[in-house]
Design a protein around this motif. Structure first.
Motif, PDB file in Angstrom:
ATOM      1  N   UNK A  91       0.643  -1.278  -0.029  1.00 48.32           N
ATOM      2  CA  UNK A  91       0.057   0.054  -0.150  1.00 48.32           C
ATOM      3  C   UNK A  91       0.895   1.165  -0.149  1.00 48.32           C
ATOM      4  N   UNK A  92       2.204   1.342   0.451  1.00 49.35           N
ATOM      5  CA  UNK A  92       3.097   2.233   0.472  1.00 49.35           C
ATOM      6  C   UNK A  92       3.702   2.488  -0.661  1.00 49.35           C
ATOM      7  N   UNK A  93       3.640   1.691  -1.626  1.00 50.55           N
ATOM      8  CA  UNK A  93       4.663   1.843  -2.702  1.00 50.55           C
ATOM      9  C   UNK A  93       4.216   2.994  -3.686  1.00 50.55           C
ATOM     10  N   UNK A  94       5.206   3.762  -4.128  1.00 56.64           N
ATOM     11  CA  UNK A  94       5.023   4.870  -4.628  1.00 56.64           C
ATOM     12  C   UNK A  94       4.434   4.685  -6.092  1.00 56.64           C
ATOM     13  N   UNK A  95       3.648   5.755  -6.656  1.00 58.08           N
ATOM     14  CA  UNK A  95       3.253   5.512  -8.075  1.00 58.08           C
ATOM     15  C   UNK A  95       4.305   5.722  -9.107  1.00 58.08           C
ATOM     16  N   UNK A  96       5.490   6.199  -8.896  1.00 56.55           N
ATOM     17  CA  UNK A  96       6.569   6.291  -9.756  1.00 56.55           C
ATOM     18  C   UNK A  96       7.122   4.775  -9.675  1.00 56.55           C
ATOM     19  N   UNK A  97       7.332   4.257  -8.363  1.00 56.31           N
ATOM     20  CA  UNK A  97       7.819   2.662  -8.916  1.00 56.31           C
ATOM     21  C   UNK A  97       6.940   1.936  -9.530  1.00 56.31           C
ATOM     22  N   UNK A  98       5.681   2.167  -9.226  1.00 52.30           N
ATOM     23  CA  UNK A  98       4.664   1.262  -9.864  1.00 52.30           C
ATOM     24  C   UNK A  98       4.587   1.363 -11.425  1.00 52.30           C
ATOM     25  N   UNK A  99       4.570   2.627 -11.923  1.00 52.52           N
ATOM     26  CA  UNK A  99       4.343   3.131 -13.347  1.00 52.52           C
ATOM     27  C   UNK A  99       5.694   2.669 -13.978  1.00 52.52           C
ATOM     28  N   UNK A 100       6.805   2.520 -13.204  1.00 52.36           N
ATOM     29  CA  UNK A 100       8.261   1.945 -13.949  1.00 52.36           C
ATOM     30  C   UNK A 100       8.362   0.574 -13.892  1.00 52.36           C
ATOM     31  N   UNK A 101       7.594  -0.174 -13.067  1.00 55.29           N
ATOM     32  CA  UNK A 101       7.806  -1.708 -12.770  1.00 55.29           C
ATOM     33  C   UNK A 101       7.747  -2.482 -14.158  1.00 55.29           C
ATOM     34  N   UNK A 102       8.584  -3.169 -14.782  1.00 52.09           N
ATOM     35  CA  UNK A 102       8.286  -3.825 -15.888  1.00 52.09           C
ATOM     36  C   UNK A 102       7.217  -4.466 -16.123  1.00 52.09           C
ATOM     37  N   UNK A 103       6.690  -5.435 -15.151  1.00 50.59           N
ATOM     38  CA  UNK A 103       5.422  -6.314 -15.273  1.00 50.59           C
ATOM     39  C   UNK A 103       4.096  -5.356 -15.405  1.00 50.59           C
ATOM     40  N   UNK A 104       4.401  -4.124 -14.823  1.00 48.19           N
ATOM     41  CA  UNK A 104       3.100  -3.340 -14.872  1.00 48.19           C
ATOM     42  C   UNK A 104       3.122  -2.685 -16.294  1.00 48.19           C
ATOM     43  N   UNK A 105       4.404  -2.328 -17.017  1.00 52.60           N
ATOM     44  CA  UNK A 105       4.293  -1.885 -18.239  1.00 52.60           C
ATOM     45  C   UNK A 105       4.212  -3.007 -19.240  1.00 52.60           C
ATOM     46  N   UNK A 106       4.073  -4.076 -18.883  1.00 55.63           N
ATOM     47  CA  UNK A 106       3.913  -5.100 -19.985  1.00 55.63           C
ATOM     48  C   UNK A 106       2.353  -5.549 -19.839  1.00 55.63           C
ATOM     49  N   UNK A 107       1.961  -6.056 -18.690  1.00 61.03           N
ATOM     50  CA  UNK A 107       0.662  -6.766 -18.419  1.00 61.03           C
ATOM     51  C   UNK A 107      -0.195  -5.857 -17.548  1.00 61.03           C
ATOM     52  N   UNK A 108       0.052  -4.791 -16.809  1.00 58.44           N
ATOM     53  CA  UNK A 108      -1.017  -4.119 -16.320  1.00 58.44           C
ATOM     54  C   UNK A 108      -1.151  -2.688 -16.520  1.00 58.44           C
ATOM     55  N   UNK A 109      -1.200  -2.343 -18.134  1.00 57.97           N
ATOM     56  CA  UNK A 109      -1.027  -1.153 -18.620  1.00 57.97           C
ATOM     57  C   UNK A 109      -1.769  -0.095 -18.276  1.00 57.97           C
ATOM     58  N   UNK A 123      -2.924   0.241 -15.348  1.00 56.27           N
ATOM     59  CA  UNK A 123      -2.407   0.835 -14.182  1.00 56.27           C
ATOM     60  C   UNK A 123      -1.377   1.680 -14.400  1.00 56.27           C
ATOM     61  N   UNK A 124      -0.467   1.325 -15.300  1.00 56.55           N
ATOM     62  CA  UNK A 124       0.748   2.232 -15.590  1.00 56.55           C
ATOM     63  C   UNK A 124       0.220   3.473 -16.281  1.00 56.55           C
ATOM     64  N   UNK A 125      -1.056   3.461 -16.906  1.00 56.38           N
ATOM     65  CA  UNK A 125      -1.560   4.703 -17.730  1.00 56.38           C
ATOM     66  C   UNK A 125      -1.889   5.672 -16.575  1.00 56.38           C
ATOM     67  N   UNK A 126      -2.516   5.086 -15.559  1.00 58.65           N
ATOM     68  CA  UNK A 126      -3.277   6.002 -14.437  1.00 58.65           C
ATOM     69  C   UNK A 126      -2.123   6.447 -13.480  1.00 58.65           C
ATOM     70  N   UNK A 127      -1.163   5.580 -13.296  1.00 57.22           N
ATOM     71  CA  UNK A 127      -0.179   6.001 -12.163  1.00 57.22           C
ATOM     72  C   UNK A 127       0.586   7.277 -12.497  1.00 57.22           C
ATOM     73  N   UNK A 128       0.795   7.687 -13.882  1.00 58.30           N
ATOM     74  CA  UNK A 128       1.592   8.815 -14.471  1.00 58.30           C
ATOM     75  C   UNK A 128       0.459   9.842 -14.645  1.00 58.30           C
ATOM     76  N   UNK A 129      -0.756   9.707 -14.299  1.00 53.76           N
ATOM     77  CA  UNK A 129      -1.651  10.796 -14.289  1.00 53.76           C
ATOM     78  C   UNK A 129      -2.019  11.470 -13.132  1.00 53.76           C
ATOM     79  N   UNK A 130      -1.675  10.814 -11.967  1.00 54.69           N
ATOM     80  CA  UNK A 130      -2.026  11.432 -10.527  1.00 54.69           C
ATOM     81  C   UNK A 130      -0.818  12.484 -10.232  1.00 54.69           C
ATOM     82  N   UNK A 131      -1.503  13.817 -10.191  1.00 55.47           N
ATOM     83  CA  UNK A 131      -0.909  14.766 -10.038  1.00 55.47           C
ATOM     84  C   UNK A 131       0.437  15.154 -10.787  1.00 55.47           C
ATOM     85  N   UNK A 132       1.477  15.509 -10.156  1.00 55.71           N
ATOM     86  CA  UNK A 132       2.606  15.704 -10.826  1.00 55.71           C
ATOM     87  C   UNK A 132       3.642  14.795 -10.829  1.00 55.71           C
ATOM     88  N   UNK A 133       4.868  14.890 -11.494  1.00 60.81           N
ATOM     89  CA  UNK A 133       5.780  14.021 -10.989  1.00 60.81           C
ATOM     90  C   UNK A 133       6.156  13.862  -9.435  1.00 60.81           C
TER      91      UNK A 133
END
Lengths: 287, 155
Positions: A71-89, A91-101
């Motif tokens: 639950x504490x893992x950062x959105x940046x870490x999630x958006x850059x995690x290879x399995x998220x980028x390949x299989x849970x796109x 989630x990757x799409x949404x993680x980089x839309x929350x607020x700013x970098x």
């Protein structure tokens, strides 16, 4: 900011003891919502508990039963995690839309979920992946389907002594993909007027084996568009079928009119965004 | 009060902080590092951007009490041994500021971006800097300065 006590436990048990105490105990992961809410008096706290140093809440790994995200893992870490980028796109799409970098670097996904904003961007993506929430208290653990997790704007079904430990996204089959998109009148840094996420699994005959669609900012909580899912499943995917599903998705929307858009406008957006997210998910399967 | 041990721009500090102090007020009011600015105080404007363990953060939304053991870089730590970093040089050369209030935050965000990608596209620069607001320049000169700093860093 008002006064409060602060604790930084390094184990889940230590944290659960703190949450079992009397008074208003608030979880902090990235702090990007709660610190602002404390400053402005929208939420109060007798104690703020920083959960970032609990190893279990920083998990990010694939297991046989799916992707586990603490639950504490950062959105940046999630958006850059290879399995998220390949299989849970989605989630990757949404993680980089929350607020700013800056926000994504600090904000934990559990914070985005437990803040329970109707507009929370990661939530439709998680709902479309049939995510489970693993919740703990000093008396044990329970698993809650994320679709049953939200009780209203800013409200979840978590009991006072419970902590969201992790989210589990089931493994995805071949020939499936997800996506999330939202409409805002600017390019960045805004709250969704409407958001839509989808997951599609196609059979070898081109028929939809499974469809999951979830919407943000159209109801007191993020919602699944179940009628639209029913339109898709069992039928061969075509532009016409997607259009029919997009119209059906509006049934799930009970939007309000506010500064970001009228209810009528939001219903129209549900149609447009559902059509687009389904198209993107389809294109991602076809590659 | 909570005791924290933090490194700011390479210097170790032992501090007693109240639970409700933000990192921003701790830097400005207690360590007297006033280069980091307070703008909106709610995570929208980016004037208070610093790096925490190499990643950018809005210091107005971070509690000082969270920071024990962390490394923080502020605008005061961006130049090294009296030499401006390429982002600072490019901001001066390109006139990428007017009032200057947002500039420390922009330089921190741009430095973090170039550490991650020394050759970003214009679109990536604009996306990564979206959490820093400038009410004077219209952004074009800022984007140009980041492109020039990237070119300096690559040569």
């Amino acid at each position: 900011m008002p006064d409060f006590d602060f604790a930084q436990p390094t184990s889940l048990n230590e944290a659960l003891e703190l949450f079992a105490a009397d008074g208003e105990v608030r979880a902090l992961v990235g702090g990007t919502d709660i610190v602002d809410q404390l400053k402005t008096g929208r939420r109060n706290a007798d104690m703020v508990v920083d959960l970032k140093r609990i190893p279990e809440l920083q998990r990010l790994e694939i297991e046989a039963d799916g992707l586990h995200i603490g639950a504490a893992r950062s959105l940046t870490d999630i958006a850059e995690f290879p399995v998220v980028l390949s299989d849970y796109k989605g989630l990757a799409d949404s993680s980089v839309l929350v607020g700013s970098w800056q926000i994504q670097n600090r904000a934990g996904i559990g914070g985005n979920v437990c803040n329970a904003a109707p507009s929370g961007d990661t939530i439709p993506a998680l709902l479309s992946h049939e995510t489970s929430a693993i919740v703990a208290s000093s008396s044990g653990r329970r698993e809650i389907a994320l679709s049953d997790f939200f009780a209203g704007p800013g409200q979840t079904v978590l009991q006072k002594d419970e902590i969201l430990v992790e989210l589990v996204l089931p493994p995805i089959p071949d020939d499936s993909a997800s996506s999330y998109l939202r409409f805002i009148p600017r390019n960045e840094m805004d709250i969704a007027v409407v958001g839509a996420g989808s997951f599609l699994h196609l059979g070898s005959d081109g028929a939809v084996q499974k469809a999951r669609i979830a919407l943000a900012s159209v109801a007191p909580t993020p919602v699944r568009a179940r009628a639209a899912e029913g339109v898709l499943e069992g039928n061969v995917l075509s532009d016409e079928l997607i259009e029919t599903a997009a119209v059906a998705a509006v049934e799930a929307a009970t939007p309000i009119s506010d500064v970001r858009g009228s209810a009528e406008y939001r219903r129209e957006l549900v149609k447009v965004l559902t059509r687009r997210t389904l198209g993107i998910s389809r294109d991602r399967i076809v590659g | 009060m909570k005791h924290i041990s933090i490194t700011v721009n390479g210097d170790q500090h032992e501090l007693l902080v109240e639970a409700n102090w933000t990192l921003l007020e701790t830097l400005r009011d207690h360590l007297r590092l006033t280069g980091t600015k307070e703008g909106c105080s709610n995570g929208n404007c980016g004037a208070c951007t610093v790096m925490v363990n190499g990643r950018t953060a809005n210091s107005c939304l971070v509690l000082a009490a969270e920071m024990d053991g962390n490394e923080i870089t502020t605008i005061e730590g961006i130049a090294s041994q009296g030499k401006l970093n390429p982002v600072q040089e490019a901001f001066i050369k390109d006139g990428a500021l007017q009032c200057g209030f947002c500039t420390p935050g922009f330089i921190i965000s741009a430095t973090a971006l170039l550490q991650r990608n020394p050759d970003p596209s214009e679109e990536e620069i604009r996306t990564r800097l979206a959490g820093n607001l400038c009410r004077c320049t219209g952004y074009d000169k800022i984007v140009m300065a980041v492109e020039d700093a990237a070119a300096m860093l690559r040569t």
